[in-house]
Design a protein around this motif. Structure first.
Motif, mmCIF file in Angstrom:
data_model
loop_
_atom_site.group_PDB
_atom_site.id
_atom_site.type_symbol
_atom_site.label_atom_id
_atom_site.label_comp_id
_atom_site.label_asym_id
_atom_site.label_seq_id
_atom_site.Cartn_x
_atom_site.Cartn_y
_atom_site.Cartn_z
ATOM 1 N N CYS A 38 0.845 -1.204 0.000
ATOM 2 C CA CYS A 38 0.000 0.000 0.000
ATOM 3 C C CYS A 38 0.879 1.253 0.000
ATOM 4 O O CYS A 38 1.803 1.362 0.798
ATOM 5 C CB CYS A 38 -0.899 -0.022 1.239
ATOM 6 N N GLN A 40 0.211 4.132 1.022
ATOM 7 C CA GLN A 40 -0.001 4.935 2.229
ATOM 8 C C GLN A 40 0.728 4.350 3.443
ATOM 9 O O GLN A 40 1.417 5.056 4.163
ATOM 10 C CB GLN A 40 -1.499 5.014 2.565
ATOM 11 N N CYS A 41 0.554 3.039 3.671
ATOM 12 C CA CYS A 41 1.033 2.448 4.919
ATOM 13 C C CYS A 41 1.992 1.280 4.730
ATOM 14 O O CYS A 41 2.565 0.786 5.699
ATOM 15 C CB CYS A 41 -0.168 1.986 5.757
ATOM 16 N N HIS A 43 1.318 -1.723 3.907
ATOM 17 C CA HIS A 43 0.662 -3.015 4.144
ATOM 18 C C HIS A 43 0.569 -3.809 2.838
ATOM 19 O O HIS A 43 0.336 -3.236 1.777
ATOM 20 C CB HIS A 43 -0.736 -2.754 4.721
ATOM 21 N N CYS A 78 -6.537 -2.074 0.547
ATOM 22 C CA CYS A 78 -5.758 -2.107 1.782
ATOM 23 C C CYS A 78 -6.720 -2.121 2.970
ATOM 24 O O CYS A 78 -7.441 -1.145 3.199
ATOM 25 C CB CYS A 78 -4.809 -0.909 1.871
ATOM 26 N N CYS A 81 -5.837 0.719 5.723
ATOM 27 C CA CYS A 81 -6.270 2.103 5.422
ATOM 28 C C CYS A 81 -7.737 2.136 5.005
ATOM 29 O O CYS A 81 -8.298 3.216 4.841
ATOM 30 C CB CYS A 81 -5.468 2.687 4.267
HETATM 31 ZN ZN LIG Z 1 -2.703 1.027 3.623
#
Ligand SMILES: [Zn+2]
Length: 149
Positions: A38, A40-41, A43, A78, A81
């Motif tokens: 991901c 963003q994070c 994951h 994800c 998120c």
């Molecule tokens: Zn994420």
């Protein structure tokens, strides 16, 4: 006397029906993965589905046909998120763009370096590179670079 500089109009000049234009050569690309990190994070996110996206590329000047890249890519979910994202294809095109980076770069160079007006640039891209780009799209690209007001 027919010399080497004989004028030959473009073979598509005067064509008024879109179905009479040369059909594109389709090149398939894959950005399809079972899992992706991901953005963003980080994951590890599973693939939710796959989608096709068509990008107009510079055409084939030998056959005179346009060239389309059809990118088969994965969309991921994800769970951390609670959001969706696409497999990365920034090497091919900007997000949401219908044209490859190569088309955008060439169009911007024709305007910024060669000083071609937008409508002439649009015609040049079709005649010499077999990619159709509306002049207003070229204007948006050039304005986004900040090189011409
Ligand atoms: Zn994420």
């Amino acid at each position: 006397m027919a010399g080497p500089g004989r004028y030959e109009p473009d073979t598509t000049q005067g064509i008024t029906r879109i179905e009479d234009l040369p059909t594109p050569i389709v090149i398939r690309k894959s950005r399809n993965y079972p899992h992706r990190a991901c953005p963003q994070c980080g994951h590890r996110a599973s693939r939710l589905r796959t989608v096709d996206r068509t990008l107009h590329d510079l055409g084939d000047t030998h056959s005179g046909r346009p060239r389309d890249l059809v990118v088969h890519y994965s969309q991921h979910y994800c769970g951390r998120c609670n959001g969706y994202f696409n497999a990365n294809m920034d090497d091919l095109a900007l997000p949401k763009s219908q044209y490859s980076h190569r088309v955008v770069s060439l169009a911007v160079r024709l305007v910024v370096e060669d000083g071609l007006p937008y409508r002439a640039t649009s015609w040049h891209l079709w005649r010499d590179h077999r990619v159709f780009v509306p002049w207003s799209t070229i204007k948006n690209w050039v304005e986004a670079t900040g090189e011409k007001s």
